[in-house]
Design a protein around this motif. Structure first.
Motif, PDB file in Angstrom:
ATOM      1  N   ARG A  31      -0.944   7.473   7.238  1.00  0.00           N
ATOM      2  CA  ARG A  31      -1.973   7.637   6.198  1.00  0.00           C
ATOM      3  C   ARG A  31      -3.068   8.571   6.709  1.00  0.00           C
ATOM      4  NH1 ARG A  31       1.646   6.290   3.944  1.00  0.00           N
ATOM      5  NH2 ARG A  31       2.216   4.247   3.137  1.00  0.00           N
ATOM      6  N   GLU A  67      -6.597   8.435   5.406  1.00  0.00           N
ATOM      7  CA  GLU A  67      -7.398   7.263   5.787  1.00  0.00           C
ATOM      8  C   GLU A  67      -7.637   7.245   7.289  1.00  0.00           C
ATOM      9  OE1 GLU A  67      -5.010   4.111   3.943  1.00  0.00           O
ATOM     10  OE2 GLU A  67      -4.939   5.448   2.216  1.00  0.00           O
ATOM     11  N   ARG A  94      -0.061   3.522  -3.487  1.00  0.00           N
ATOM     12  CA  ARG A  94      -0.507   3.046  -2.170  1.00  0.00           C
ATOM     13  C   ARG A  94       0.485   2.041  -1.633  1.00  0.00           C
ATOM     14  NH1 ARG A  94      -3.542   6.215  -2.274  1.00  0.00           N
ATOM     15  NH2 ARG A  94      -5.783   6.423  -2.421  1.00  0.00           N
ATOM     16  N   ASP A 147       0.020  -0.676   1.222  1.00  0.00           N
ATOM     17  CA  ASP A 147      -0.827  -1.246   2.264  1.00  0.00           C
ATOM     18  C   ASP A 147       0.005  -2.154   3.135  1.00  0.00           C
ATOM     19  OD1 ASP A 147      -3.242  -0.004   1.690  1.00  0.00           O
ATOM     20  OD2 ASP A 147      -3.569  -1.354  -0.019  1.00  0.00           O
TER      21      ASP A 147
END
Ligand code: FMN
Length: 262
Positions: free
Chosen positions: A128, A131, A239, A241
């Motif tokens: 990611r 991020e 996304r 996660d």
């Protein structure tokens, strides 16, 4: 001769490696044929005796991704024990454990003669970068692709010499036992999703559909967590996660290099 690139490559890193190997192997008169098994197709494919196959598969849990194992069953050498194959696996900078050995065994079962092999690094599906958690971001990069072209060129030399020695790759029997699959699936931010359907079109197991409101939803049962939908969503609305992102970033950020077996 015809060079068949046989790959299952949801986030395209394996495809990039197969193309670089083919570029290194090919000479003027050769033709290239893509056998892209990333989406379900169901039709059988045969590679003729005077041709060559280049396989590329992603490593999932230290093994060949299960969907790749299933789809590679559609491809056979027309005359068993004659057609050479170059075998490549691509992994996300952690490890490839028994995947290359497993791919070699698959190729032999489908009638091919392993000529050479390589383990390459591709950006991890759970990377990611936006991020601040990149894992092998941007790979395979130019240096990796140069290694893949070198594998192709060296394989050509070996092929031209004839009667190749049996190939030995890294890996163990019995293969590594796979851990349980992550009990989650990528999700959509409804505020960002435009309902364009790209994710549904590229999902290798066809488990994404659009709600009546036009938002993408995944069915957890068939999702293989490949993250193609996350990587290629034009609106950045998908996304996934997973705690693995942080763990992989912390423990497996040190650059690993391709390994070639000739
Ligand atoms: C379910 C799953 C399991 C994975 N397991 C491993 C692994 O064991 N070792 C590793 O280094 N990378 C692992 N990866 C990362 C992929 O091997 C890597 O991102 C690869 O480049 C994907 O290939 P593709 O771009 O051709 O789809 C895993 C990815 C997924 C989705």
């Amino acid at each position: 001769m015809e060079i068949s690139l046989i790959f299952f490559s949801p986030t395209h890193t394996g495809r990039t490696i197969a193309e670089a190997v083919a570029a290194g192997f090919a000479s003027g008169a050769d033709t290239l044929r893509n056998i892209d098994l990333t989406l379900p197709s169901g039709s059988r494919k045969t590679i003729e005796a005077g041709d060559i196959a280049i396989f590329a598969a992603p490593v999932y849990g230290g093994r060949v991704a299960e969907t790749a194992v299933e789809r590679f069953r559609q491809v056979r050498a027309a005359e068993p024990g004659v057609t050479p194959a170059i075998l490549t696996v691509v992994y996300g900078n952690r490890d490839y454990e028994d995947a290359l050995l497993e791919l070699q065994d698959i190729a032999v079962r489908q009638g091919f003669v392993p000529l050479s092999a390589g383990a390459f690094i591709g950006e991890h599906s759970y990377s990611r970068p936006k991020e601040g958690r990149p894992i092998a971001a941007g790979r395979p990069d130019e240096a990796d692709q140069a290694q893949a072209r070198h594998l192709g060129a060296a394989s050509r030399e070996k092929y031209e010499k004839g009667t190749p020695q049996p190939l030995t790759v890294k890996g163990h029997i019995p293969y590594k036992t796979k851990g349980p699959s992550t009990p989650a699936t990528p999700e959509t931010d409804p505020a960002l999703c435009t309902g364009c359907g790209t994710c549904a079109e590229i999902c290798p197991t066809e488990v994404i559909s659009l709600t009546e409101a036009g938002t993408a939803v995944s069915d957890l049962t068939g999702c293989i967590k490949c993250c193609a939908c996350v990587k290629f969503c034009p609106a950045d609305a998908r996304r996934f996660d997973t705690p693995y992102t942080e763990k992989l970033f912390t423990h497996f950020s040190a650059r690993r290099e391709p390994e070639l077996f000739l």
